[in-house]
Write a protein that holds these residues in place. Structure first.
Motif, PDB file in Angstrom:
ATOM      1  N   VAL A 190       0.846  -1.192   0.000  1.00  0.00           N
ATOM      2  CA  VAL A 190       0.000   0.000   0.000  1.00  0.00           C
ATOM      3  C   VAL A 190       0.878   1.237   0.000  1.00  0.00           C
ATOM      4  O   VAL A 190       1.889   1.300   0.714  1.00  0.00           O
ATOM      5  CB  VAL A 190      -0.929   0.019   1.241  1.00  0.00           C
ATOM      6  N   VAL A 191       0.499   2.229  -0.801  1.00  0.00           N
ATOM      7  CA  VAL A 191       1.139   3.544  -0.781  1.00  0.00           C
ATOM      8  C   VAL A 191       0.209   4.502  -0.053  1.00  0.00           C
ATOM      9  O   VAL A 191      -0.962   4.644  -0.425  1.00  0.00           O
ATOM     10  CB  VAL A 191       1.435   4.054  -2.208  1.00  0.00           C
ATOM     11  N   THR A 192       0.745   5.141   0.990  1.00  0.00           N
ATOM     12  CA  THR A 192      -0.019   6.121   1.758  1.00  0.00           C
ATOM     13  C   THR A 192       0.581   7.498   1.521  1.00  0.00           C
ATOM     14  O   THR A 192       1.760   7.723   1.797  1.00  0.00           O
ATOM     15  CB  THR A 192       0.010   5.802   3.265  1.00  0.00           C
ATOM     16  N   GLY A 193      -0.219   8.407   0.999  1.00  0.00           N
ATOM     17  CA  GLY A 193       0.264   9.752   0.703  1.00  0.00           C
ATOM     18  C   GLY A 193       0.299  10.635   1.935  1.00  0.00           C
ATOM     19  O   GLY A 193      -0.219  10.275   2.995  1.00  0.00           O
ATOM     20  N   PRO A 194       0.913  11.826   1.833  1.00  0.00           N
ATOM     21  CA  PRO A 194       0.948  12.764   2.971  1.00  0.00           C
ATOM     22  C   PRO A 194      -0.441  13.189   3.436  1.00  0.00           C
ATOM     23  O   PRO A 194      -0.612  13.558   4.593  1.00  0.00           O
ATOM     24  CB  PRO A 194       1.737  13.955   2.410  1.00  0.00           C
ATOM     25  N   ASP A 195      -1.421  13.142   2.527  1.00  0.00           N
ATOM     26  CA  ASP A 195      -2.787  13.510   2.903  1.00  0.00           C
ATOM     27  C   ASP A 195      -3.563  12.349   3.501  1.00  0.00           C
ATOM     28  O   ASP A 195      -4.745  12.485   3.827  1.00  0.00           O
ATOM     29  CB  ASP A 195      -3.524  14.053   1.680  1.00  0.00           C
ATOM     30  N   GLY A 196      -2.903  11.195   3.635  1.00  0.00           N
ATOM     31  CA  GLY A 196      -3.552  10.044   4.249  1.00  0.00           C
ATOM     32  C   GLY A 196      -4.237   9.109   3.277  1.00  0.00           C
ATOM     33  O   GLY A 196      -4.717   8.043   3.681  1.00  0.00           O
ATOM     34  N   ARG A 197      -4.300   9.456   2.000  1.00  0.00           N
ATOM     35  CA  ARG A 197      -4.956   8.571   1.033  1.00  0.00           C
ATOM     36  C   ARG A 197      -4.111   7.317   0.825  1.00  0.00           C
ATOM     37  O   ARG A 197      -2.889   7.364   0.870  1.00  0.00           O
ATOM     38  CB  ARG A 197      -5.187   9.285  -0.289  1.00  0.00           C
ATOM     39  N   GLU A 198      -4.774   6.217   0.588  1.00  0.00           N
ATOM     40  CA  GLU A 198      -4.093   4.941   0.418  1.00  0.00           C
ATOM     41  C   GLU A 198      -4.468   4.328  -0.925  1.00  0.00           C
ATOM     42  O   GLU A 198      -5.637   4.332  -1.320  1.00  0.00           O
ATOM     43  CB  GLU A 198      -4.448   3.974   1.545  1.00  0.00           C
ATOM     44  N   ILE A 199      -3.456   3.823  -1.618  1.00  0.00           N
ATOM     45  CA  ILE A 199      -3.659   3.115  -2.875  1.00  0.00           C
ATOM     46  C   ILE A 199      -2.989   1.753  -2.743  1.00  0.00           C
ATOM     47  O   ILE A 199      -1.783   1.670  -2.497  1.00  0.00           O
ATOM     48  CB  ILE A 199      -3.061   3.878  -4.067  1.00  0.00           C
ATOM     49  N   ALA A 200      -3.752   0.691  -2.870  1.00  0.00           N
ATOM     50  CA  ALA A 200      -3.199  -0.661  -2.789  1.00  0.00           C
ATOM     51  C   ALA A 200      -2.554  -1.022  -4.122  1.00  0.00           C
ATOM     52  O   ALA A 200      -3.198  -0.982  -5.163  1.00  0.00           O
ATOM     53  CB  ALA A 200      -4.289  -1.660  -2.437  1.00  0.00           C
ATOM     54  N   LEU A 201      -1.267  -1.336  -4.084  1.00  0.00           N
ATOM     55  CA  LEU A 201      -0.538  -1.670  -5.302  1.00  0.00           C
ATOM     56  C   LEU A 201      -0.704  -3.128  -5.694  1.00  0.00           C
ATOM     57  O   LEU A 201      -0.713  -3.457  -6.873  1.00  0.00           O
ATOM     58  CB  LEU A 201       0.948  -1.346  -5.128  1.00  0.00           C
ATOM     59  N   GLU A 202      -0.832  -3.999  -4.717  1.00  0.00           N
ATOM     60  CA  GLU A 202      -1.010  -5.418  -5.028  1.00  0.00           C
ATOM     61  C   GLU A 202      -1.444  -6.151  -3.771  1.00  0.00           C
ATOM     62  O   GLU A 202      -1.101  -5.764  -2.641  1.00  0.00           O
ATOM     63  CB  GLU A 202       0.279  -6.037  -5.569  1.00  0.00           C
TER      64      GLU A 202
END
Length: 210
Positions: free
Chosen positions: A134-146
């Motif tokens: 998971v990539v978590t951005g500075p704004d707290g959003r999360e994107i699951a990569l795999e």
């Protein structure tokens, strides 16, 4: 007689600038060769230099750091993170969640050209674990990569079960098509001019880090 000829030849070479440069280069190569034999293991060629798994974390196409001197926009520096122990453990009723957290600060003008991740030496006793990047951005959003479910016990295999002991499992961000869908939904929910899926796929790193 041979020693005398060699000394005379070296003396003649040393009298000219190109000759001195050539002799110094030969001496440097000899010193480096001796240092390699002394300080490097004898199997360095097969275990390191000729090992594809080592080059996977150190790609040959990654430019050196000083290459940024020739660009107007700073490129992202090649970085490798390794974690052997979890940074956080969460215990629930029926599961244990181990979190391996790595912080990356983007200080360049351009995002990385690619992001890869690997997992190795995973062992479990009962149910096969699920590994999620998971990539978590500075704004707290999360994107699951795999999201990967490890294979279950094989016939005749005894607990604890080990996976990817010798050959790590490697993946590149974007290999899972669900990443494109998650980014598409994120841009739509945030009110951005939503690009199509093909544009996101072509500019995946900019979409992830931008």
């Amino acid at each position: 007689m041979a020693d005398l000829r060699l000394r005379r030849l070296l003396g003649e070479l040393w009298t000219s600038a190109p000759g001195r440069t050539g002799l110094l280069l030969i001496a440097t190569l000899l010193l480096v060769s001796i240092a390699v034999v002394i300080f490097y293991p004898l199997d360095f060629g097969s275990s390191k230099w000729g090992n594809p798994s080592v080059w996977a974390d150190n790609p040959k196409t990654a430019p050196p750091v000083w290459a940024n001197l020739f660009y107007r926009e700073r490129r992202a520096r090649h970085t490798v993170y390794r974690l052997n122990e979890p940074t956080e453990i969460r215990v629930a009723r029926r599961a244990v969640e181990q979190i391996f957290r790595m912080e990356y600060e983007l200080t360049s003008d351009l995002p990385p050209t690619f992001v890869s991740f690997s997992v190795s030496r995973v062992s479990y006793e009962r149910r096969p674990p699920v590994v999620t990047w998971v990539v978590t951005g500075p704004d707290g959003r999360e994107i699951a990569l795999e999201r990967v479910v490890l294979s279950g016990p094989r016939p005749g295999e005894e607990s604890p079960y080990e996976r990817y002991g010798e050959n790590p499992r490697r993946s590149v961000a974007g290999a899972d098509p669900r990443v494109i869908d998650d980014l598409h939904r994120f841009f739509s929910a945030e009110g951005y001019d939503t690009p199509d899926a093909r544009t996101i796929e072509e500019r995946l790193m900019r979409a992830l880090f931008g």
